[in-house]
Design a protein around this motif. Sequence first.
Motif, short mmCIF file in Angstrom:
data_model
loop_
_atom_site.label_atom_id
_atom_site.label_comp_id
_atom_site.label_asym_id
_atom_site.label_seq_id
_atom_site.Cartn_x
_atom_site.Cartn_y
_atom_site.Cartn_z
N GLN A 1 -6.08 9.08 -9.48
CA GLN A 1 -7.21 7.99 -8.98
C GLN A 1 -6.27 7.36 -7.69
OE1 GLN A 1 -6.96 5.46 -12.98
NE2 GLN A 1 -8.60 4.62 -12.34
N VAL A 2 -7.03 6.21 -6.81
CA VAL A 2 -6.69 5.83 -5.85
C VAL A 2 -7.16 4.28 -5.77
CG1 VAL A 2 -7.25 5.74 -3.31
CG2 VAL A 2 -7.43 8.14 -4.42
N LEU A 3 -5.85 3.81 -4.86
CA LEU A 3 -5.93 2.09 -5.13
C LEU A 3 -6.71 2.19 -3.49
CD1 LEU A 3 -5.84 0.10 -6.95
CD2 LEU A 3 -2.97 0.01 -5.99
N PRO A 4 -7.58 1.44 -3.68
CA PRO A 4 -8.35 1.45 -2.28
C PRO A 4 -7.18 -0.51 -1.88
CG PRO A 4 -9.67 0.33 -3.92
CD PRO A 4 -8.81 1.01 -4.94
N GLY B 1 -6.42 -5.08 -2.73
CA GLY B 1 -5.86 -6.67 -2.47
C GLY B 1 -4.48 -6.73 -2.82
N VAL B 2 -3.98 -7.95 -3.13
CA VAL B 2 -3.11 -8.18 -4.40
C VAL B 2 -2.63 -7.44 -5.47
CG1 VAL B 2 -1.58 -9.34 -5.44
CG2 VAL B 2 -2.24 -10.11 -2.54
N HIS B 3 -1.67 -6.54 -5.50
CA HIS B 3 -2.12 -5.90 -6.90
C HIS B 3 -0.46 -6.00 -8.24
CE1 HIS B 3 -0.22 -2.44 -4.85
NE2 HIS B 3 -1.25 -2.45 -4.15
N THR B 4 -0.60 -4.88 -8.31
CA THR B 4 0.50 -5.19 -10.22
C THR B 4 1.42 -4.18 -8.96
OG1 THR B 4 -0.18 -3.84 -11.71
CG2 THR B 4 -0.52 -6.54 -11.63
N GLY B 5 1.07 -3.15 -8.56
CA GLY B 5 2.34 -2.23 -7.61
C GLY B 5 2.64 -2.52 -6.60
N LEU B 6 2.17 -3.85 -5.65
CA LEU B 6 3.62 -4.61 -4.72
C LEU B 6 4.36 -3.70 -4.89
CD1 LEU B 6 0.99 -6.98 -4.19
CD2 LEU B 6 0.54 -4.86 -2.87
N GLU C 1 6.55 -4.62 -20.17
CA GLU C 1 5.69 -5.29 -18.50
C GLU C 1 5.09 -4.26 -17.82
OE1 GLU C 1 9.20 -7.18 -16.97
OE2 GLU C 1 9.27 -8.86 -19.01
N ARG C 2 5.85 -3.07 -17.86
CA ARG C 2 5.86 -1.88 -16.75
C ARG C 2 4.01 -1.65 -16.59
NH1 ARG C 2 5.46 -3.00 -12.09
NH2 ARG C 2 5.41 -4.12 -12.59
N SER C 3 4.07 -1.31 -19.18
CA SER C 3 2.75 -0.55 -19.06
C SER C 3 1.70 -1.65 -19.15
CB SER C 3 2.53 -0.21 -20.56
OG SER C 3 4.19 0.79 -20.88
N VAL C 4 1.64 -2.75 -18.91
CA VAL C 4 0.71 -3.45 -18.98
C VAL C 4 0.50 -3.51 -17.19
CG1 VAL C 4 -0.31 -6.23 -18.50
CG2 VAL C 4 1.12 -4.98 -20.98
N ALA C 5 1.63 -3.61 -15.97
CA ALA C 5 1.29 -3.45 -15.31
C ALA C 5 0.51 -2.44 -15.01
CB ALA C 5 2.35 -3.65 -13.78
N TYR C 6 0.70 -0.93 -15.05
CA TYR C 6 -0.04 0.33 -14.76
C TYR C 6 -1.87 -0.40 -15.51
CZ TYR C 6 -0.17 4.81 -13.72
OH TYR C 6 -1.13 6.18 -13.37
N TYR D 1 2.42 5.61 -10.33
CA TYR D 1 1.82 4.86 -9.18
C TYR D 1 2.88 5.11 -7.98
CZ TYR D 1 1.36 1.34 -5.82
OH TYR D 1 0.72 0.92 -4.37
N GLN D 2 2.00 5.45 -7.34
CA GLN D 2 2.58 6.02 -5.43
C GLN D 2 2.00 5.65 -4.37
OE1 GLN D 2 5.64 8.08 -5.48
NE2 GLN D 2 5.21 7.60 -8.07
#
Length: 306
Positions: A194-197, A201-206, A241-246, A106-107
């Motif tokens: 994939q693009v996170l638009p 809003g609020v997401h697990t990559g913040l 945890e990070r796998s679920v977040a991804y 995730y970038q």
Amino acid sequence: MVHVRQLDPSASPLEYFGFEARRLREAAGMTLEQLGKVIYCTGSLIGQVETAAKVPSRVFAEALDAAFMTDGFFSRLLGLVLRSQLPNWFQPYADMEAKAAFISTYQCQVVHGLLQTPEYAAALMAVEYPPDKVEELVAARMERQRILLRKQPPAVWVVLDEAVLLREVGGREVMRRQLTRLLAYRDDPWVNVQVLPFTAGVHTGLMGSFNLLRFEDDPDIYYSESYDEAHMTANSQVIRERSVAYARLQADALPVEESADLIARVLGERYGDRTDAVTPGRPPAEPSSPSTVPAARTSSTHSRCK
């Protein structure tokens, strides 16, 4: 009498490369200028490589292999040379990345290093490094991308924040080519973008960008960066945890086809509608001369080694 620097071939891959290049040239009874005529470059450039003052390019290494009939020796050695030019704190990750069977990333700020064009990478690097170092780091980054050329490449899944498409790194032309490069992976079976638009809003990559590496036989790896250091761990709880977040990021992001449509729309509306052909899954070709990569363009974007 001109003093010629004597290299210690055990000191580094770069010195070993220069030592072997000089040894074979002298064994063939050739001057720097004579070899330069054979491999189409200046004797001065060869001298710089032989004294470890300049990092060779892949074109240069392949030219030496052809000139001395060394069966790919210099081409194979070049990978070690370029890897050694990476910052020390990043090299352990690069080693693991090269062995991974599955790469998820995730970038939130910039395009992931495996998908960057040379010009985009150079613009990022130019923020923190002088031009000669930029050339070396860009060459090393392009070398990392060669894992995508393998007969069995790793599966790569990239989630990019929409901001990455809008942040103008290196100018409009650089961004035009970079987004065209991303579109080239649209039909690649091994690379998914994939693009996170913004509308997610609020997401697990913040908390920031991160990578997950999966291997055939070794434990999974989680990797992230701060300004001046890297964090890499195989801790099972962190991986879980990070796998679920991804997975949540993938669910919040646009599907691959819709992401490509958004990239194409931004390319046309923000950077013009010209699309230069880039072969899917393949890093851009190196310069035709046995020199290093082009000088960088400046940018205000943070560089790092992602």
